[in-house]
Motif scaffolding. Structure first.
Motif, PDB file in Angstrom:
ATOM      1  N   PHE A 607       4.175 -17.064   2.310  1.00 49.49           N
ATOM      2  CA  PHE A 607       3.743 -16.316   3.475  1.00 49.49           C
ATOM      3  C   PHE A 607       3.261 -17.190   4.621  1.00 49.49           C
ATOM      4  O   PHE A 607       2.917 -16.678   5.667  1.00 49.49           O
ATOM      5  N   VAL A 608       3.258 -18.490   4.436  1.00 50.42           N
ATOM      6  CA  VAL A 608       2.764 -19.355   5.490  1.00 50.42           C
ATOM      7  C   VAL A 608       3.683 -19.330   6.708  1.00 50.42           C
ATOM      8  O   VAL A 608       3.281 -19.661   7.817  1.00 50.42           O
ATOM      9  N   ALA A 609       4.953 -18.925   6.478  1.00 45.72           N
ATOM     10  CA  ALA A 609       5.910 -18.919   7.579  1.00 45.72           C
ATOM     11  C   ALA A 609       5.825 -17.659   8.441  1.00 45.72           C
ATOM     12  O   ALA A 609       6.559 -17.536   9.414  1.00 45.72           O
ATOM     13  N   LEU A 610       4.964 -16.724   8.084  1.00 46.02           N
ATOM     14  CA  LEU A 610       4.849 -15.505   8.878  1.00 46.02           C
ATOM     15  C   LEU A 610       4.361 -15.835  10.282  1.00 46.02           C
ATOM     16  O   LEU A 610       3.410 -16.599  10.457  1.00 46.02           O
ATOM     17  N   PRO A 611       4.998 -15.285  11.312  1.00 49.94           N
ATOM     18  CA  PRO A 611       4.551 -15.550  12.688  1.00 49.94           C
ATOM     19  C   PRO A 611       3.201 -14.892  12.953  1.00 49.94           C
ATOM     20  O   PRO A 611       2.791 -13.962  12.245  1.00 49.94           O
ATOM     21  N   PRO A 612       2.484 -15.325  14.003  1.00 53.56           N
ATOM     22  CA  PRO A 612       1.146 -14.768  14.286  1.00 53.56           C
ATOM     23  C   PRO A 612       1.150 -13.267  14.559  1.00 53.56           C
ATOM     24  O   PRO A 612       0.137 -12.600  14.340  1.00 53.56           O
ATOM     25  N   TRP A 613       2.283 -12.738  15.025  1.00 51.11           N
ATOM     26  CA  TRP A 613       2.320 -11.315  15.355  1.00 51.11           C
ATOM     27  C   TRP A 613       2.787 -10.451  14.183  1.00 51.11           C
ATOM     28  O   TRP A 613       3.009  -9.243  14.336  1.00 51.11           O
ATOM     29  N   ALA A 614       2.925 -11.032  12.998  1.00 52.97           N
ATOM     30  CA  ALA A 614       3.432 -10.282  11.850  1.00 52.97           C
ATOM     31  C   ALA A 614       2.506  -9.126  11.476  1.00 52.97           C
ATOM     32  O   ALA A 614       2.951  -7.995  11.246  1.00 52.97           O
ATOM     33  N   THR A 615       1.205  -9.395  11.413  1.00 53.02           N
ATOM     34  CA  THR A 615       0.254  -8.338  11.048  1.00 53.02           C
ATOM     35  C   THR A 615       0.269  -7.215  12.074  1.00 53.02           C
ATOM     36  O   THR A 615       0.224  -6.027  11.719  1.00 53.02           O
ATOM     37  N   LEU A 616       0.328  -7.590  13.352  1.00 51.87           N
ATOM     38  CA  LEU A 616       0.362  -6.587  14.420  1.00 51.87           C
ATOM     39  C   LEU A 616       1.596  -5.693  14.290  1.00 51.87           C
ATOM     40  O   LEU A 616       1.499  -4.464  14.379  1.00 51.87           O
ATOM     41  N   ALA A 617       2.751  -6.280  14.067  1.00 52.27           N
ATOM     42  CA  ALA A 617       3.983  -5.503  13.964  1.00 52.27           C
ATOM     43  C   ALA A 617       3.965  -4.583  12.751  1.00 52.27           C
ATOM     44  O   ALA A 617       4.309  -3.392  12.842  1.00 52.27           O
ATOM     45  N   LEU A 618       3.540  -5.124  11.610  1.00 50.52           N
ATOM     46  CA  LEU A 618       3.500  -4.303  10.401  1.00 50.52           C
ATOM     47  C   LEU A 618       2.489  -3.166  10.534  1.00 50.52           C
ATOM     48  O   LEU A 618       2.756  -2.027  10.114  1.00 50.52           O
ATOM     49  N   ALA A 619       1.323  -3.473  11.108  1.00 53.62           N
ATOM     50  CA  ALA A 619       0.294  -2.436  11.275  1.00 53.62           C
ATOM     51  C   ALA A 619       0.774  -1.342  12.214  1.00 53.62           C
ATOM     52  O   ALA A 619       0.550  -0.148  11.971  1.00 53.62           O
ATOM     53  N   ALA A 620       1.438  -1.735  13.313  1.00 51.35           N
ATOM     54  CA  ALA A 620       1.941  -0.742  14.264  1.00 51.35           C
ATOM     55  C   ALA A 620       2.992   0.152  13.611  1.00 51.35           C
ATOM     56  O   ALA A 620       3.002   1.377  13.820  1.00 51.35           O
ATOM     57  N   ILE A 621       3.884  -0.444  12.808  1.00 52.46           N
ATOM     58  CA  ILE A 621       4.926   0.342  12.139  1.00 52.46           C
ATOM     59  C   ILE A 621       4.309   1.323  11.148  1.00 52.46           C
ATOM     60  O   ILE A 621       4.645   2.518  11.125  1.00 52.46           O
ATOM     61  N   LEU A 622       3.371   0.850  10.339  1.00 50.95           N
ATOM     62  CA  LEU A 622       2.764   1.713   9.323  1.00 50.95           C
ATOM     63  C   LEU A 622       1.901   2.806   9.958  1.00 50.95           C
ATOM     64  O   LEU A 622       1.904   3.953   9.499  1.00 50.95           O
ATOM     65  N   LEU A 623       1.170   2.452  11.009  1.00 57.10           N
ATOM     66  CA  LEU A 623       0.371   3.464  11.685  1.00 57.10           C
ATOM     67  C   LEU A 623       1.266   4.512  12.334  1.00 57.10           C
ATOM     68  O   LEU A 623       0.981   5.721  12.277  1.00 57.10           O
ATOM     69  N   GLY A 624       2.359   4.068  12.948  1.00 58.92           N
ATOM     70  CA  GLY A 624       3.307   5.013  13.530  1.00 58.92           C
ATOM     71  C   GLY A 624       3.920   5.919  12.483  1.00 58.92           C
ATOM     72  O   GLY A 624       4.095   7.132  12.709  1.00 58.92           O
ATOM     73  N   MET A 625       4.272   5.353  11.325  1.00 59.41           N
ATOM     74  CA  MET A 625       4.812   6.170  10.233  1.00 59.41           C
ATOM     75  C   MET A 625       3.807   7.227   9.800  1.00 59.41           C
ATOM     76  O   MET A 625       4.170   8.388   9.547  1.00 59.41           O
ATOM     77  N   ALA A 626       2.534   6.846   9.724  1.00 57.52           N
ATOM     78  CA  ALA A 626       1.503   7.790   9.309  1.00 57.52           C
ATOM     79  C   ALA A 626       1.330   8.906  10.337  1.00 57.52           C
ATOM     80  O   ALA A 626       1.192  10.085   9.982  1.00 57.52           O
ATOM     81  N   LEU A 627       1.345   8.542  11.621  1.00 56.48           N
ATOM     82  CA  LEU A 627       1.206   9.551  12.668  1.00 56.48           C
ATOM     83  C   LEU A 627       2.356  10.556  12.628  1.00 56.48           C
ATOM     84  O   LEU A 627       2.146  11.773  12.710  1.00 56.48           O
ATOM     85  N   VAL A 628       3.574  10.045  12.507  1.00 57.25           N
ATOM     86  CA  VAL A 628       4.738  10.931  12.471  1.00 57.25           C
ATOM     87  C   VAL A 628       4.712  11.792  11.210  1.00 57.25           C
ATOM     88  O   VAL A 628       4.965  13.009  11.262  1.00 57.25           O
ATOM     89  N   ALA A 629       4.398  11.175  10.071  1.00 57.30           N
ATOM     90  CA  ALA A 629       4.408  11.919   8.808  1.00 57.30           C
ATOM     91  C   ALA A 629       3.380  13.038   8.816  1.00 57.30           C
ATOM     92  O   ALA A 629       3.695  14.185   8.460  1.00 57.30           O
ATOM     93  N   GLN A 630       2.161  12.732   9.240  1.00 54.93           N
ATOM     94  CA  GLN A 630       1.132  13.767   9.210  1.00 54.93           C
ATOM     95  C   GLN A 630       1.426  14.890  10.195  1.00 54.93           C
ATOM     96  O   GLN A 630       1.286  16.080   9.877  1.00 54.93           O
ATOM     97  N   SER A 631       1.852  14.528  11.407  1.00 50.99           N
ATOM     98  CA  SER A 631       2.173  15.550  12.408  1.00 50.99           C
ATOM     99  C   SER A 631       3.348  16.398  11.951  1.00 50.99           C
ATOM    100  O   SER A 631       3.364  17.617  12.153  1.00 50.99           O
ATOM    101  N   ALA A 632       4.353  15.771  11.333  1.00 51.38           N
ATOM    102  CA  ALA A 632       5.533  16.512  10.878  1.00 51.38           C
ATOM    103  C   ALA A 632       5.190  17.454   9.727  1.00 51.38           C
ATOM    104  O   ALA A 632       5.638  18.610   9.701  1.00 51.38           O
ATOM    105  N   ILE A 633       4.405  16.966   8.773  1.00 50.79           N
ATOM    106  CA  ILE A 633       4.013  17.819   7.639  1.00 50.79           C
ATOM    107  C   ILE A 633       3.239  19.037   8.140  1.00 50.79           C
ATOM    108  O   ILE A 633       3.498  20.179   7.738  1.00 50.79           O
ATOM    109  N   THR A 634       2.278  18.797   9.019  1.00 51.08           N
ATOM    110  CA  THR A 634       1.487  19.901   9.554  1.00 51.08           C
ATOM    111  C   THR A 634       2.353  20.878  10.325  1.00 51.08           C
ATOM    112  O   THR A 634       2.202  22.101  10.202  1.00 51.08           O
ATOM    113  N   TYR A 635       3.281  20.349  11.131  1.00 52.46           N
ATOM    114  CA  TYR A 635       4.157  21.205  11.928  1.00 52.46           C
ATOM    115  C   TYR A 635       5.031  22.084  11.033  1.00 52.46           C
ATOM    116  O   TYR A 635       5.136  23.300  11.236  1.00 52.46           O
TER     117      TYR A 635
END
Length: 655
Positions: A607-635
C-alpha cells in the motif's frame, strides 16, 4: 388603541431566560423606529419576573414581560400596544459539557446517514389515506358527549421530502458537507482563532455544534433512563413542547386584536409542533392548575377528533388522571385571533427529509359544511387556523441551517396549514453566521436598502396582521449560485487554513526529528497535504455515518418486528439494515488501509504506492454510494407505501 400579541420562540444556544426576547424586541423596535413614521417606547418587566416558563397567565388582563408602544409622531397617546412573550426552553436543550460534546461528535457527524423510520410514532396515529370531506359523520353532537361508537380519530399527513429521492439526497449531501466544514473549522478556524481575536469572534464551529446538539436532543427517540420525571418513558422533546403549548394556549386567551408567532431556527420546529398539535392532546401539556385557570369557553369543540379509549394510552404526553377522556382544547377558538406565523432560519425542510414523523401534521378537525350544506370554494373547512392567518418563511441561501419549505405545500397540507410564502433574503458575505443576522438593523445605504424594505414589511405585517403579500423576496437562481460559490470558497479557505496548521505541526515534528509521510517544506508539498487532510476528514465522516446507519437501522428493524409492524415496514427496515451493514463492512477496512498508507504507517508494504488522494477518492465514492443507496431505498419503499395507503383509502371509500 389596538392590542397585538407576539410570541417569540428562540432557537439554538444556551441563552438565559428572556435573552432572546430582549434581543428580538430590540430588533423589532429599531426596525419600526428606522421607518420614521412612528415613535417607539419599550417597557421591560423581565427583571424579577415571577412566573415560571410553563406557567403563563390566562385571560384578557394578563401582563407581558415586555411591551412596545407605538405613537403617531404628533400624538401623545399610543395607537398600538404590542405585548411580547417568549417560549424559553434553553435550559432543556443540549449543554456544551464534555459528555455532550463527545456525544455531538459521535452523533452529529453521522447525521447525513440517519435512517428514516416513518412508522416509528409512539402516539400510534396513522397516516391519512385521503382528505376528510364534509360528508363524513360528525364525531359528536354535544361538547360534553361521551366517546362512543366509531368516531374518527386524528390522522397525520406527511410533508413532502421524506421519500422524495432528490430532496432526500440533497439534504443528506448538505449535512455531510456541513460535517466536513465543521471538522475543518475545528482544526483551523478555531485553533487560529485562539491567536487572532477577530477570527475568534466568528461563531462558525460553535454555531454548528450548538445547532446539531439541540437537534439531537429534539429528534431523539425515547430510550431507557433518559426522560424527565414529568414525562417518564417519553422523548425529551415532550417537556420542550410543553413550554410552547402552554404559552400558545395562553396567547389565545388574551383577547388581542390579533396575535402572531415568530420562531427562529430550531424554535420553528417547536412552534410548528405546538401549532399543529391535536386539540385532544393539548390539555395533556398543561398542569392541573393551568387547566383550572383556562376559561371554559376554550375547553369544548364538537368538531374536534378525539382518540378512542383503547388508544388513549399512546397519547404523547400521557393523559393526566384529572382529565376526562372527552376533554379537549378548541384549536379553532385558540387560533381565532392568530394572523401571523413567522419562521426565519428554519430547518423544517431538514426535518421533512430526515425526520418526517416529527413534523407530521395531524388532521384532527371534522370539517364544518357551509350553511347551504356545501363547501365554500374559497374556504378551508378542515383547517383550525382562520382564513386570514398567513405563514411567512424567511430564509437565506448562505444559511447552512435554513431553507425553503416547499415540503409543506405537499398535497393535503395546504388544507391544514396557514397559507405559506417562502421569502428569500439578499445574498451577503456572512457565510456561516447569516443564520443569526436575519433581523439585524442596517444603515440606510443603497447596498442595504432592499434588506431594510424587506424587514420593515415583515415588521408591519406582524404589527398590522395583514400585508404578508407585501414582503418582498430577493432570492433567485443567481442568489443560489452565489451562495453555493461562497460555501465552496469557504470550504477551500478552511482546507487551506487546516493545511497551514498541518504544516506548522509538520515543522514541529521535523524539529523533533520525526519524519512526516508528506513533505510540507515547499509549495509542491501542499497539494498532497491538502489531499491527505481532505481524505482523512471525509473518511471519518463516511465511517461515522455508515456506523450510525448500520446501528440504528438494525435497532429499527428489531423494534418493528417486536411491535408487529406491517410486513412492508419490516422489509424496508430490513433492507436498510442489510445494505448499511454491507457498505460498512466494505468501507471500514478499505478506508482504514488507505488512510494508514497515506499517513505512512504501512511502509514497505503493497500500500505504500497509494497516491496521497487515494483516501479522498475512496471516501467520496463510498459516501456517494451510501447517499444514493439510502435515498433510493427510502424512495422505493415510500412509493410502495403511498400506493398501499391510497388503495386502503379507495377501498374504505368504496365500502
Amino acid at each position: 388603541m389596538r392590542k397585538v400579541g407576539l410570541l417569540f420562540v428562540h432557537g439554538i444556544g444556551e441563552q438565559e431566560r428572556f435573552d432572546h426576547l430582549r434581543h428580538s424586541v430590540g430588533e423589532l423596535a429599531e426596525i419600526i423606529k428606522g421607518e420614521g413614521k412612528r415613535r417607539v417606547t419599550v417597557t421591560d418587566r423581565t427583571e424579577g419576573w415571577k412566573r415560571e416558563p410553563d406557567a403563563p397567565e390566562f385571560g384578557a388582563y394578563a401582563t407581558a414581560p415586555m411591551t412596545v408602544h407605538l405613537h403617531d409622531q404628533a400624538e401623545t397617546d399610543p395607537i398600538v400596544q404590542i405585548d411580547c412573550h417568549e417560549v424559553w426552553w434553553g435550559d432543556l436543550g443540549a449543554r456544551t459539557t464534555l459528555s455532550e460534546t463527545i456525544g455531538f461528535w459521535s452523533w452529529g457527524l453521522g447525521q447525513w446517514a440517519a435512517p428514516i423510520y416513518r412508522e416509528l410514532d409512539p402516539t400510534g396515529m396513522r397516516e391519512s389515506p385521503e382528505i376528510r370531506s364534509t360528508t363524513q359523520p360528525q364525531q359528536q353532537t354535544r361538547p360534553d358527549a361521551p366517546l362512543h361508537g366509531e368516531p374518527p380519530e386524528p390522522e397525520i399527513l406527511m410533508p413532502r421530502g421524506g421519500g422524495e429521492f432528490v430532496e432526500d439526497f440533497w439534504v443528506r449531501a448538505r449535512l455531510a458537507a456541513a460535517a466536513f466544514a465543521t471538522i475543518l473549522s475545528v482544526f483551523s478556524w478555531t485553533l487560529l482563532g485562539k491567536l487572532v481575536s477577530m477570527i475568534a469572534r466568528v461563531p462558525f464551529a460553535s454555531l454548528l455544534v450548538q445547532y446539531v446538539g439541540d437537534v439531537r436532543v429534539y429528534e431523539r427517540r425515547a430510550y431507557p433512563n433518559n426522560s424527565l420525571p414529568s414525562d417518564p418513558g417519553q422523548p425529551l422533546r415532550v417537556p420542550i413542547r410543553r413550554r410552547m403549548v402552554t404559552q400558545m394556549v395562553a396567547m389565545g386567551t388574551h383577547h388581542y386584536d390579533h396575535w402572531g408567532v415568530a420562531a427562529h431556527s430550531l424554535g420553528s420546529v417547536l412552534a410548528y409542533n405546538g401549532l399543529t398539535e391535536t386539540g385532544h392532546a393539548l390539555p395533556n401539556y398543561l398542569t392541573q392548575k393551568a387547566w383550572a385557570e383556562l376559561p371554559g369557553f376554550y375547553k369544548h369543540d364538537p368538531t374536534q377528533c378525539r382518540r378512542r379509549p383503547e388508544t388513549m394510552h399512546r397519547m404523547m404526553p400521557a393523559r393526566p388522571t384529572w382529565l376526562a377522556d372527552e376533554e379537549c382544547i378548541s384549536r379553532r377558538k385558540i387560533f381565532a385571533g392568530l394572523r401571523c406565523f413567522f419562521t426565519y432560519g428554519s430547518p423544517l425542510d431538514k426535518f421533512a427529509a430526515v425526520w418526517p414523523r416529527i413534523v407530521a401534521t395531524p388532521d384532527d378537525q371534522v370539517p364544518l359544511p357551509a350553511p347551504d350544506g356545501t363547501e365554500e370554494e374559497d374556504h378551508k373547512p378542515r383547517r383550525a387556523f382562520p382564513p386570514e392567518c398567513r405563514w411567512v418563511n424567511l430564509y437565506s441561501d448562505n444559511d447552512p441551517v435554513a431553507g425553503k419549505l416547499d415540503a409543506y405545500q405537499a398535497e393535503g397540507l395546504p388544507e391544514l396549514l396557514p397559507d405559506l410564502t417562502n421569502v428569500g433574503t439578499r445574498w451577503d458575505f456572512h457565510v456561516g453566521i447569516s443564520h443569526v443576522r436575519y433581523l439585524l438593523s442596517r444603515e440606510r445605504t443603497d447596498s442595504g436598502a432592499k434588506r431594510v424594505v424587506q424587514r420593515r414589511a415583515i415588521a408591519n405585517w406582524l404589527i398590522d396582521g395583514v400585508g404578508s403579500e407585501d414582503v418582498p423576496g430577493h432570492a433567485g437562481v443567481g442568489t443560489f449560485w452565489f451562495a453555493t460559490a461562497q460555501f465552496v470558497a469557504t470550504g477551500g479557505l478552511l482546507l487551506l487554513l487546516t493545511g497551514i496548521v498541518a504544516a506548522i505541526a509538520g515543522g514541529v515534528l521535523a524539529w523533533l526529528g520525526i519524519e512526516t509521510p508528506v513533505p510540507t517544506d515547499s509549495w509542491t508539498g501542499w497539494p498532497p497535504v491538502l489531499a491527505v487532510i481532505s481524505g482523512l476528514t471525509l473518511a471519518g465522516i463516511a465511517l461515522v455515518g455508515l456506523s450510525r446507519w448500520r446501528r440504528e437501522a438494525a435497532l429499527n428493524w428489531d423494534l418493528a418486528r417486536s411491535d408487529n409492524k406491517p410486513k412492508l415496514t419490516i422489509a424496508f427496515l430490513g433492507t436498510q439494515s442489510i445494505v448499511s451493514a454491507l457498505l460498512f463492512t466494505l468501507a471500514a477496512p478499505t478506508l482504514d488501509v488507505a488512510a494508514l498508507a497515506n499517513l505512512g504507517f504501512l511502509d514497505q508494504t503493497l500500500f505504500v504506492a497509494l497516491p496521497p488522494w487515494a483516501t479522498l477518492a475512496l471516501a467520496a465514492i463510498l459516501l456517494g454510494m451510501a447517499l444514493v443507496a439510502q435515498s433510493a431505498i427510502t424512495y422505493i419503499f415510500t412509493r410502495i407505501s403511498v400506493r398501499r395507503v391510497e388503495k386502503e383509502g379507495a377501498a374504505a371509500k368504496a365500502g
